[in-house]
Design a protein around this motif. Structure first.
Motif, PDB file in Angstrom:
ATOM      1  N   GLY A 139       0.847  -1.273   0.231  1.00  0.00           N
ATOM      2  CA  GLY A 139       0.159   0.020  -0.023  1.00  0.00           C
ATOM      3  C   GLY A 139       0.661   1.313   0.095  1.00  0.00           C
ATOM      4  N   ALA A 140       2.143   0.931  -0.534  1.00  0.00           N
ATOM      5  CA  ALA A 140       3.014   2.506  -0.413  1.00  0.00           C
ATOM      6  C   ALA A 140       2.513   3.530  -1.653  1.00  0.00           C
ATOM      7  CB  ALA A 140       4.306   2.043  -0.338  1.00  0.00           C
ATOM      8  N   GLN A 141       2.679   4.642  -1.177  1.00  0.00           N
ATOM      9  CA  GLN A 141       2.302   5.597  -2.074  1.00  0.00           C
ATOM     10  C   GLN A 141       3.942   6.252  -2.497  1.00  0.00           C
ATOM     11  OE1 GLN A 141      -0.307   8.319  -0.388  1.00  0.00           O
ATOM     12  NE2 GLN A 141      -2.214   7.229  -0.774  1.00  0.00           N
ATOM     13  N   LEU A 142       4.114   6.337  -3.586  1.00  0.00           N
ATOM     14  CA  LEU A 142       5.493   6.864  -4.140  1.00  0.00           C
ATOM     15  C   LEU A 142       5.301   8.180  -4.759  1.00  0.00           C
ATOM     16  CD1 LEU A 142       6.216   3.614  -3.575  1.00  0.00           C
ATOM     17  CD2 LEU A 142       8.153   4.037  -4.770  1.00  0.00           C
ATOM     18  N   SER A 143       6.234   9.119  -4.676  1.00  0.00           N
ATOM     19  CA  SER A 143       6.138  10.407  -5.538  1.00  0.00           C
ATOM     20  C   SER A 143       7.721  10.946  -5.435  1.00  0.00           C
ATOM     21  CB  SER A 143       5.254  11.537  -4.847  1.00  0.00           C
ATOM     22  OG  SER A 143       5.691  11.762  -3.442  1.00  0.00           O
ATOM     23  N   VAL A 144       7.778  11.743  -6.700  1.00  0.00           N
ATOM     24  CA  VAL A 144       9.118  12.204  -6.800  1.00  0.00           C
ATOM     25  C   VAL A 144       8.810  13.813  -6.319  1.00  0.00           C
ATOM     26  CG1 VAL A 144      10.809  13.046  -8.290  1.00  0.00           C
ATOM     27  CG2 VAL A 144       9.848  10.524  -8.531  1.00  0.00           C
ATOM     28  N   GLU A 145       9.850  14.282  -5.622  1.00  0.00           N
ATOM     29  CA  GLU A 145       9.490  15.789  -5.129  1.00  0.00           C
ATOM     30  C   GLU A 145      10.932  16.373  -4.996  1.00  0.00           C
ATOM     31  OE1 GLU A 145       7.450  15.526  -1.651  1.00  0.00           O
ATOM     32  OE2 GLU A 145       5.853  14.485  -2.285  1.00  0.00           O
ATOM     33  N   PRO A 146      11.063  17.729  -5.239  1.00  0.00           N
ATOM     34  CA  PRO A 146      12.255  18.402  -4.914  1.00  0.00           C
ATOM     35  C   PRO A 146      12.479  18.805  -3.353  1.00  0.00           C
ATOM     36  CG  PRO A 146      10.653  19.891  -5.700  1.00  0.00           C
ATOM     37  CD  PRO A 146      10.161  18.694  -5.822  1.00  0.00           C
ATOM     38  N   LEU A 147      13.544  18.834  -2.847  1.00  0.00           N
ATOM     39  CA  LEU A 147      14.183  19.143  -1.561  1.00  0.00           C
ATOM     40  C   LEU A 147      15.246  20.072  -1.683  1.00  0.00           C
ATOM     41  CD1 LEU A 147      16.524  17.585  -0.242  1.00  0.00           C
ATOM     42  CD2 LEU A 147      15.174  15.674  -0.336  1.00  0.00           C
ATOM     43  N   THR A 148      15.469  20.667  -0.511  1.00  0.00           N
ATOM     44  CA  THR A 148      16.716  21.615  -0.613  1.00  0.00           C
ATOM     45  C   THR A 148      17.713  21.130   0.430  1.00  0.00           C
ATOM     46  OG1 THR A 148      15.332  23.609  -1.251  1.00  0.00           O
ATOM     47  CG2 THR A 148      17.405  24.013   0.032  1.00  0.00           C
ATOM     48  N   TYR A 149      18.713  20.830   0.162  1.00  0.00           N
ATOM     49  CA  TYR A 149      19.868  20.305   1.122  1.00  0.00           C
ATOM     50  C   TYR A 149      20.984  21.078   0.933  1.00  0.00           C
ATOM     51  CZ  TYR A 149      23.268  17.347   2.906  1.00  0.00           C
ATOM     52  OH  TYR A 149      24.182  16.721   3.690  1.00  0.00           O
ATOM     53  N   GLN A 150      21.354  21.581   2.061  1.00  0.00           N
ATOM     54  CA  GLN A 150      22.585  22.486   2.055  1.00  0.00           C
ATOM     55  C   GLN A 150      22.574  23.673   0.812  1.00  0.00           C
ATOM     56  OE1 GLN A 150      26.045  20.252   2.408  1.00  0.00           O
ATOM     57  NE2 GLN A 150      25.836  19.644   4.516  1.00  0.00           N
ATOM     58  N   GLY A 151      21.325  24.458   0.584  1.00  0.00           N
ATOM     59  CA  GLY A 151      21.368  25.246  -0.210  1.00  0.00           C
ATOM     60  C   GLY A 151      21.168  24.773  -1.685  1.00  0.00           C
ATOM     61  N   LYS A 152      21.117  23.573  -1.795  1.00  0.00           N
ATOM     62  CA  LYS A 152      20.754  23.109  -3.257  1.00  0.00           C
ATOM     63  C   LYS A 152      19.645  22.489  -3.441  1.00  0.00           C
ATOM     64  CE  LYS A 152      25.820  22.676  -4.426  1.00  0.00           C
ATOM     65  NZ  LYS A 152      26.888  21.641  -4.826  1.00  0.00           N
ATOM     66  N   THR A 153      18.989  22.505  -4.650  1.00  0.00           N
ATOM     67  CA  THR A 153      17.684  21.646  -5.028  1.00  0.00           C
ATOM     68  C   THR A 153      17.990  20.701  -5.317  1.00  0.00           C
ATOM     69  OG1 THR A 153      16.257  23.929  -4.861  1.00  0.00           O
ATOM     70  CG2 THR A 153      15.480  22.072  -5.946  1.00  0.00           C
ATOM     71  N   VAL A 154      17.328  19.218  -4.942  1.00  0.00           N
ATOM     72  CA  VAL A 154      17.779  18.061  -5.633  1.00  0.00           C
ATOM     73  C   VAL A 154      16.379  17.388  -5.504  1.00  0.00           C
ATOM     74  CG1 VAL A 154      20.062  17.814  -4.714  1.00  0.00           C
ATOM     75  CG2 VAL A 154      18.260  17.034  -3.353  1.00  0.00           C
ATOM     76  N   GLN A 155      16.541  16.332  -6.505  1.00  0.00           N
ATOM     77  CA  GLN A 155      15.278  15.467  -6.420  1.00  0.00           C
ATOM     78  C   GLN A 155      15.465  14.492  -5.722  1.00  0.00           C
ATOM     79  OE1 GLN A 155      12.591  15.961  -8.758  1.00  0.00           O
ATOM     80  NE2 GLN A 155      13.576  18.044  -8.839  1.00  0.00           N
ATOM     81  N   ALA A 156      14.170  14.205  -5.153  1.00  0.00           N
ATOM     82  CA  ALA A 156      14.029  12.875  -3.921  1.00  0.00           C
ATOM     83  C   ALA A 156      12.757  12.289  -4.291  1.00  0.00           C
ATOM     84  CB  ALA A 156      13.956  13.463  -2.558  1.00  0.00           C
ATOM     85  N   GLN A 157      12.821  11.094  -3.836  1.00  0.00           N
ATOM     86  CA  GLN A 157      11.906   9.950  -3.715  1.00  0.00           C
ATOM     87  C   GLN A 157      11.130   9.809  -2.368  1.00  0.00           C
ATOM     88  OE1 GLN A 157      14.128   6.876  -6.055  1.00  0.00           O
ATOM     89  NE2 GLN A 157      12.148   6.449  -6.975  1.00  0.00           N
ATOM     90  N   THR A 158      10.022  10.168  -2.314  1.00  0.00           N
ATOM     91  CA  THR A 158       9.154  10.234  -1.029  1.00  0.00           C
ATOM     92  C   THR A 158       8.592   8.825  -1.093  1.00  0.00           C
ATOM     93  OG1 THR A 158       9.262  12.528  -0.849  1.00  0.00           O
ATOM     94  CG2 THR A 158       7.546  11.121   0.357  1.00  0.00           C
TER      95      THR A 158
END
Length: 232
Positions: A139-158
């Motif tokens: 039943g997991a829901q997966l999505s791709v979302e940006p996040l900010t890590y140490q001042g940089k925007t990177v792509q993340a999977q949630t």
């Protein structure tokens, strides 16, 4: 083998391939693969120390702020991972991994969460573990979302799950019916795991036009804050 007690379903699916053909491999869900079948530490250059903040907010008991530290070292060609999960009286003892691949911070977080569930409800550790594993498999829901890590925007999977939403024992654990786990991962952050969160609150009533949802009764969040030395 990474976290064998959490990979039971995945291992059975792999063993079933020989009997049921290649299609059986699909029994391993994308969420299980992302969390338990991925070498999160492949891009970390040891020696290194990853530091995570841990925060608990609650209106049921006292909250707190603490720290989780993961020490990585290369010994005889193998990556040794030593996890220091929380500090002082809250410290959780976890044996060092002599040949690490997956990030043991995930194991520490899940084991801590289950221990807290057992403490608060008197329920079985194996039962809570089973519910989480089943939710990741089915039943997991997966999505791709940006996040900010140490001042940089990177792509993340949630990955988001609600293990107790359809729990056949919901009458016993009614207050945990809508408990939500959120796992945020990215290949572009050291150790692969950016944030882990478990949130216990009332159902989301916003979508029904009712009053806004109440704040969570228990919210525990672990977030990567630094790594030394700085990774390339």
């Amino acid at each position: 083998m990474l976290f064998p007690q959490w990979r039971t379903g995945a291992v059975l699916a792999v063993l079933a391939v020989s009997a049921a053909g290649p299609a059986a491999a699909q029994q391993i869900s994308p969420a299980e693969t992302l969390l338990f079948e991925t070498d999160h530490l492949a891009k970390v250059k040891p020696p290194a120390t990853l530091v995570y903040s841990f925060r608990k907010d609650s209106n049921m008991e006292s909250g707190f702020k603490d720290e989780v530290r993961l020490d990585l070292a290369r010994i005889n060609g193998k990556l040794r991972a030593t996890l220091h999960f929380l500090t002082g009286e809250r410290k959780q003892e976890i044996p060092a991994l002599e040949e690490a691949h997956g990030n043991p911070v995930l194991l520490g977080f899940l084991e801590h969460d289950i221990a807290e569930m057992k403490r608060l409800t008197g329920g079985s550790r194996s039962y809570f573990q089973k519910r989480i594993r089943m939710a990741l498999a089915e039943g997991a829901q997966l999505s791709v979302e940006p996040l900010t890590y140490q001042g940089k925007t990177v792509q993340a999977q949630t990955v988001r799950i609600q293990p107790y939403l359809n729990d056949p024992m919901h009458a016993r654990f009614e207050k945990y019916l809508h408990k939500t786990y959120t796992f945020v991962l990215s290949e572009q952050v050291p150790g692969g795991l950016y944030q882990l969160r478990s949130s216990l609150g009332k159902p989301d009533t916003v979508r029904t036009g009712a009053a806004p949802a109440a704040p969570p009764m228990i919210d525990e969040t672990l977030t990567l804050i630094s790594v030394t030395p700085k990774q390339p």
